[in-house]
Write an enzyme that holds these catalytic residues in place. Structure first.
Site, PDB file in Angstrom:
ATOM      1  N   GLU A   1       0.721  -1.186  -0.117  1.00  0.00           N
ATOM      2  CA  GLU A   1       0.077  -0.016  -0.146  1.00  0.00           C
ATOM      3  C   GLU A   1       0.786   1.396  -0.062  1.00  0.00           C
ATOM      4  O   GLU A   1       1.880   1.470   0.712  1.00  0.00           O
ATOM      5  CB  GLU A   1      -0.890  -0.076   1.281  1.00  0.00           C
ATOM      6  CG  GLU A   1      -1.789   1.230   1.360  1.00  0.00           C
ATOM      7  CD  GLU A   1      -2.534   1.269  -0.009  1.00  0.00           C
ATOM      8  OE1 GLU A   1      -3.511   0.482  -0.437  1.00  0.00           O
ATOM      9  OE2 GLU A   1      -2.423   2.251  -0.766  1.00  0.00           O
TER      10      GLU A   1
ATOM     11  N   CYS B   1       6.084   4.577   9.376  1.00  0.00           N
ATOM     12  CA  CYS B   1       6.981   3.644   8.439  1.00  0.00           C
ATOM     13  C   CYS B   1       8.230   4.189   7.998  1.00  0.00           C
ATOM     14  O   CYS B   1       9.350   3.302   7.735  1.00  0.00           O
ATOM     15  CB  CYS B   1       5.831   3.569   7.148  1.00  0.00           C
ATOM     16  SG  CYS B   1       4.314   2.568   7.704  1.00  0.00           S
TER      17      CYS B   1
ATOM     18  N   LYS C   1       8.183  -1.749  -2.353  1.00  0.00           N
ATOM     19  CA  LYS C   1       7.576  -0.796  -1.096  1.00  0.00           C
ATOM     20  C   LYS C   1       8.599  -0.297  -0.312  1.00  0.00           C
ATOM     21  O   LYS C   1       8.443   0.974   0.028  1.00  0.00           O
ATOM     22  CB  LYS C   1       6.357  -1.647  -0.346  1.00  0.00           C
ATOM     23  CG  LYS C   1       6.001  -0.913   0.675  1.00  0.00           C
ATOM     24  CD  LYS C   1       5.251   0.209   0.388  1.00  0.00           C
ATOM     25  CE  LYS C   1       5.068   0.817   1.652  1.00  0.00           C
ATOM     26  NZ  LYS C   1       3.970   2.070   1.634  1.00  0.00           N
TER      27      LYS C   1
HETATM   28  P1  NAD Z   1      -2.147  -0.588  12.624  1.00  0.00           P
HETATM   29  O1  NAD Z   1      -1.088  -0.698  14.117  1.00  0.00           O
HETATM   30  O2  NAD Z   1      -2.835   0.816  12.572  1.00  0.00           O
HETATM   31  O3  NAD Z   1      -2.815  -1.575  12.490  1.00  0.00           O
HETATM   32  C1  NAD Z   1      -2.719  -3.004  12.363  1.00  0.00           C
HETATM   33  C2  NAD Z   1      -3.733  -3.673  13.085  1.00  0.00           C
HETATM   34  O4  NAD Z   1      -3.422  -5.196  13.000  1.00  0.00           O
HETATM   35  C3  NAD Z   1      -3.749  -3.542  14.581  1.00  0.00           C
HETATM   36  O5  NAD Z   1      -5.280  -2.987  14.788  1.00  0.00           O
HETATM   37  C4  NAD Z   1      -3.738  -4.759  15.272  1.00  0.00           C
HETATM   38  O6  NAD Z   1      -4.523  -5.166  16.388  1.00  0.00           O
HETATM   39  C5  NAD Z   1      -4.072  -5.830  14.437  1.00  0.00           C
HETATM   40  N1  NAD Z   1      -3.503  -6.933  14.302  1.00  0.00           N
HETATM   41  C6  NAD Z   1      -2.282  -7.375  14.734  1.00  0.00           C
HETATM   42  N2  NAD Z   1      -1.997  -8.830  14.738  1.00  0.00           N
HETATM   43  C7  NAD Z   1      -3.362  -9.277  14.512  1.00  0.00           C
HETATM   44  C8  NAD Z   1      -3.629 -10.718  14.228  1.00  0.00           C
HETATM   45  N3  NAD Z   1      -2.765 -11.725  14.470  1.00  0.00           N
HETATM   46  N4  NAD Z   1      -4.916 -10.837  13.904  1.00  0.00           N
HETATM   47  C9  NAD Z   1      -5.953  -9.805  13.932  1.00  0.00           C
HETATM   48  N5  NAD Z   1      -5.328  -8.406  13.721  1.00  0.00           N
HETATM   49  C10 NAD Z   1      -4.223  -8.389  14.245  1.00  0.00           C
HETATM   50  O7  NAD Z   1      -0.777  -0.587  11.377  1.00  0.00           O
HETATM   51  P2  NAD Z   1      -1.050   0.202   9.948  1.00  0.00           P
HETATM   52  O8  NAD Z   1      -0.622   1.595   9.925  1.00  0.00           O
HETATM   53  O9  NAD Z   1      -2.299  -0.090   9.379  1.00  0.00           O
HETATM   54  O10 NAD Z   1       0.041  -0.661   9.187  1.00  0.00           O
HETATM   55  C11 NAD Z   1      -0.366  -1.921   8.736  1.00  0.00           C
HETATM   56  C12 NAD Z   1       0.727  -2.294   7.596  1.00  0.00           C
HETATM   57  O11 NAD Z   1       0.844  -1.481   6.542  1.00  0.00           O
HETATM   58  C13 NAD Z   1       2.134  -2.100   8.467  1.00  0.00           C
HETATM   59  O12 NAD Z   1       3.081  -3.155   7.539  1.00  0.00           O
HETATM   60  C14 NAD Z   1       2.544  -0.917   7.487  1.00  0.00           C
HETATM   61  O13 NAD Z   1       4.030  -0.611   7.511  1.00  0.00           O
HETATM   62  C15 NAD Z   1       2.026  -0.873   6.371  1.00  0.00           C
HETATM   63  N6  NAD Z   1       1.617   0.658   5.905  1.00  0.00           N
HETATM   64  C16 NAD Z   1       1.258   1.581   6.580  1.00  0.00           C
HETATM   65  C17 NAD Z   1       0.669   2.904   6.099  1.00  0.00           C
HETATM   66  C18 NAD Z   1       0.222   4.029   6.888  1.00  0.00           C
HETATM   67  O14 NAD Z   1       0.220   4.993   6.531  1.00  0.00           O
HETATM   68  N7  NAD Z   1       0.143   3.751   8.387  1.00  0.00           N
HETATM   69  C19 NAD Z   1       0.914   3.180   4.589  1.00  0.00           C
HETATM   70  C20 NAD Z   1       1.221   1.936   3.750  1.00  0.00           C
HETATM   71  C21 NAD Z   1       1.738   0.742   4.513  1.00  0.00           C
HETATM   72  C1  UGA Z   2       4.538   7.605   3.889  1.00  0.00           C
HETATM   73  C2  UGA Z   2       4.574   7.467   2.342  1.00  0.00           C
HETATM   74  O1  UGA Z   2       4.452   8.807   1.732  1.00  0.00           O
HETATM   75  C3  UGA Z   2       3.478   6.560   1.858  1.00  0.00           C
HETATM   76  O2  UGA Z   2       3.559   6.422   0.073  1.00  0.00           O
HETATM   77  C4  UGA Z   2       3.545   5.213   2.298  1.00  0.00           C
HETATM   78  O3  UGA Z   2       2.566   4.228   1.985  1.00  0.00           O
HETATM   79  C5  UGA Z   2       3.400   5.374   3.841  1.00  0.00           C
HETATM   80  O4  UGA Z   2       4.693   6.231   4.397  1.00  0.00           O
HETATM   81  C6  UGA Z   2       3.908   4.044   4.732  1.00  0.00           C
HETATM   82  O5  UGA Z   2       4.310   3.259   4.219  1.00  0.00           O
HETATM   83  O6  UGA Z   2       3.313   4.070   5.949  1.00  0.00           O
HETATM   84  P1  UGA Z   2       2.982   8.859   5.634  1.00  0.00           P
HETATM   85  O7  UGA Z   2       4.138   8.273   6.526  1.00  0.00           O
HETATM   86  O8  UGA Z   2       1.602   8.495   5.878  1.00  0.00           O
HETATM   87  O9  UGA Z   2       3.124   8.109   4.250  1.00  0.00           O
HETATM   88  O10 UGA Z   2       3.219  10.440   5.262  1.00  0.00           O
HETATM   89  P2  UGA Z   2       4.207  11.389   4.493  1.00  0.00           P
HETATM   90  O11 UGA Z   2       3.347  12.181   3.661  1.00  0.00           O
HETATM   91  O12 UGA Z   2       4.997  10.580   3.565  1.00  0.00           O
HETATM   92  O13 UGA Z   2       4.901  12.152   5.587  1.00  0.00           O
HETATM   93  C7  UGA Z   2       5.853  11.380   6.582  1.00  0.00           C
HETATM   94  C8  UGA Z   2       6.632  12.496   7.115  1.00  0.00           C
HETATM   95  O14 UGA Z   2       7.769  13.211   6.325  1.00  0.00           O
HETATM   96  C9  UGA Z   2       5.726  13.304   7.799  1.00  0.00           C
HETATM   97  O15 UGA Z   2       6.250  13.605   9.256  1.00  0.00           O
HETATM   98  C10 UGA Z   2       5.874  14.570   7.079  1.00  0.00           C
HETATM   99  O16 UGA Z   2       5.512  15.849   7.769  1.00  0.00           O
HETATM  100  C11 UGA Z   2       7.377  14.500   6.697  1.00  0.00           C
HETATM  101  N1  UGA Z   2       7.775  15.285   5.316  1.00  0.00           N
HETATM  102  C12 UGA Z   2       7.098  15.092   4.009  1.00  0.00           C
HETATM  103  C13 UGA Z   2       8.308  16.377   5.351  1.00  0.00           C
HETATM  104  O17 UGA Z   2       8.844  16.690   6.490  1.00  0.00           O
HETATM  105  N2  UGA Z   2       8.599  17.221   4.194  1.00  0.00           N
HETATM  106  C14 UGA Z   2       8.022  16.858   2.984  1.00  0.00           C
HETATM  107  O18 UGA Z   2       8.597  17.331   2.105  1.00  0.00           O
HETATM  108  C15 UGA Z   2       7.274  15.672   3.099  1.00  0.00           C
END
Ligand code: NAD
Ligand code: UGA
Length: 475
Positions: free
Chosen positions: A178, A289, A233
């Site tokens: 994602e 992340c 990713k």
């Molecule tokens: P999160 O912590 O918000 O959510 C994860 C959920 O999974 C929690 O609610 C937890 O209770 C649940 N969980 C854990 N183990 C479980 C199990 N065995 N059965 C059922 N539920 C279970 O995490 P997130 O931010 O959604 O991130 C999830 C993944 O996506 C991570 O690998 C992260 O790196 C990736 N990712 C996150 C973002 C982001 O913006 N947060 C963007 C892209 C990718």
């Molecule tokens: C980031 C990536 O942008 C997503 O594509 C990815 O899916 C995600 O991580 C993930 O894998 O979790 P996110 O962390 O939600 O998304 O937000 P960003 O907009 O990337 O910002 C990350 C951090 O960098 C923030 O603290 C933001 O304020 C900072 N940032 C971003 C800066 O300081 N300067 C910039 O120009 C951009």
């Protein structure tokens, strides 16, 4: 659904791959919004999001959609539209797995805090638990989709678990990382730059592509092998974070040379080879992340003995830590080398605007540093609940919970927060900060009144005109 072996390609067998039910394990920042959009765009598919966290599921089921566990612009409206129709939130994980043809694993993959790879490697225990759960429960064939961000070659481990524990059923593993960013998740999901699907089974890939095909143009759905997808990713996050560290490195040089980092960013960003996005100098990147994924990349490179590669990427984190630390140090130095007993107001606690997520937010580390110097901290963030601020600080284990309680006040009003402050630190770029009555704030503060703008959201000359001592990043 009955997936019959062997798969011979798209055609007759493909009809059997019609997806009617999807299960997503993990109701977090990714699982929630992603599945809500899939449900909205595929009214004929029943989507069930499951989680072990009962409180979180209860919050997703709250009739008042303003109280969902995640704040994202546009999310509440989509949940309201789809919930109870073809979008469901449940703690009955086994049932949802068994019923579904396609299962997304969207659980957290944090940095390991113990054992081998502590502080660097991704902790895959939650992912493994999901794989075991699926293998034990499934009585019909499944497409298992890695939605979590995973180290390259994780699919091998998932495959091994599924094929060794699972009974007679067929499992197909896909990688579908994602790329949404928090704060713009819905927009990113509705209009993605690309959707990436890595896999070995053409039919499984096509089935998932069809789910996205309901709203994503075909030419933006990219298919690769499993390993390229997994590695892409981590690479994407590393490149994005690298840009922030690069501009932040230049911001420090600007502060010594009277160059202005905003002007430099604009000048280089107009070069189409560089591009204008992700060049905003800041107090340092946060979020769940960037740091975790780069540390993981560094760990993977080291595990292959690629030390130059590992050191290269590690520098992105080192620069980011430096940026947070130098922001706090500059504040202390400017306040006559001591903040002991002084009230410092933090405006913003989330790691970026338009989210209630605080994971790895720069505000946490800057506050911790200032508390070590005996500052009194007050905090205001429009979306972060009070308990979250305390739990973020308590998690660091730098001091007792009582000490955090005694030295940090959290307000639900910005004007109360900043009253009688010696300095304000702007930690998040919330739009509302620009529209505050800064004259009133100035009048209510101790003099000289300092602002340290960690996001460059305010206008320097305007702030100086009011009377503030104003410091920003790279200007
Ligand atoms: P999160 O912590 O918000 O959510 C994860 C959920 O999974 C929690 O609610 C937890 O209770 C649940 N969980 C854990 N183990 C479980 C199990 N065995 N059965 C059922 N539920 C279970 O995490 P997130 O931010 O959604 O991130 C999830 C993944 O996506 C991570 O690998 C992260 O790196 C990736 N990712 C996150 C973002 C982001 O913006 N947060 C963007 C892209 C990718
Ligand atoms: C980031 C990536 O942008 C997503 O594509 C990815 O899916 C995600 O991580 C993930 O894998 O979790 P996110 O962390 O939600 O998304 O937000 P960003 O907009 O990337 O910002 C990350 C951090 O960098 C923030 O603290 C933001 O304020 C900072 N940032 C971003 C800066 O300081 N300067 C910039 O120009 C951009």
């Amino acid at each position: 659904m009955a997936l019959k072996k062997p798969f011979t390609g798209i055609g007759k067998t493909y009809k059997n791959m019609k997806i009617t039910k999807i299960c997503c394990i993990g109701a977090g920042y990714v699982g929630g919004p992603t599945m809500a959009v899939i449900a909205k765009k595929n009214p004929n598919i029943q989507v069930t999001i499951v989680d072990i966290n009962e409180q979180r599921i209860a919050a997703w089921n709250n009739p008042d959609v303003s109280k969902l566990p995640i704040y994202e612009p546009g999310l509440a409206e989509i949940v309201e539209e789809t919930r109870g129709k073809n979008l469901f939130f449940s703690t009955n994980i086994d049932k949802a797995i068994d019923e579904s043809e396609m299962i997304f694993i969207s659980v957290n993959t944090p940095t390991k805090t113990y054992g081998k790879g502590k502080g660097m490697a991704a902790d895959l225990k939650y992912v493994e638990l999901c794989a075991r759960n699926i293998a034990e429960v499934a009585t019909s064939d499944k497409i298992v989709v890695e939605k979590s961000t995973l180290p390259v070659r994780t699919a091998q481990a998932i495959k091994s678990i599924l094929h060794n524990i699972g009974s007679q059923v067929n499992f197909h593993i896909l990688s579908n990382p994602e790329f949404l960013a928090e704060g713009t998740a819905i927009e990113d999901l509705l209009n993605p730059d690309r959707v990436l699907i890595g896999g070995e089974s053409k039919i499984a890939i096509e089935s998932l592509a069809n789910v996205y095909g309901s709203w994503v143009p075909k030419d933006r759905i990219l298919t690769t092998n499993l390993w390229s997808s997994e590695l892409s990713k981590l690479t994407a996050n590393a490149f994005l974070a690298q840009r922030v560290s690069s501009i932040n490195a230049i911001s420090e040089l600007c502060e010594h040379t009277e160059a202005n980092v905003n002007e430099v960013a604009k000048a280089i960003g107009m070069d189409s080879r560089i591009g204008s996005k992700f060049l905003k100098a800041s107090v340092g990147f946060g979020g769940s992340c960037f740091q975790k994924d780069i540390l993981n990349l560094v760990y993977i490179a080291r595990s292959y003995n690629l030390n130059e590669v590992a050191n290269y990427w590690e520098q992105v984190i080192i620069m980011n830590d430096h940026q947070k630390r130098r922001f706090a140090d500059k504040l202390i130095k400017t306040l006559y080398n001591t903040v002991s007993g002084k009230k410092i107001s933090m405006l913003g606690w989330a790691f970026k605007k338009d989210t209630n997520d605080t994971r790895e937010s720069a505000a946490i580390y800057v506050t911790d540093h200032l508390l070590n110097e005996q500052a009194k901290i007050s905090v205001y963030d429009p979306k972060v609940p009070k308990e979250k601020v305390y739990s973020d600080l308590n998690y660091l284990n730098t001091r007792t919970e009582q000490e955090n309680q005694d030295n940090v006040i959290i307000n639900d009003n910005p004007y109360d927060t900043v009253k009688d402050s010696h300095a304000i630190a702007i930690m998040t770029e919330w739009d509302e900060f620009k529209n505050y009555d800064w004259k009133k704030i100035y009048n209510d503060m101790k003099k000289p009144a300092f602002i340290f703008d960690g996001r460059n959201v305010l206008d320097k000359s305007e702030m100086n005109k009011i009377g503030f001592e104003y410091f920003s990043i790279g200007q």
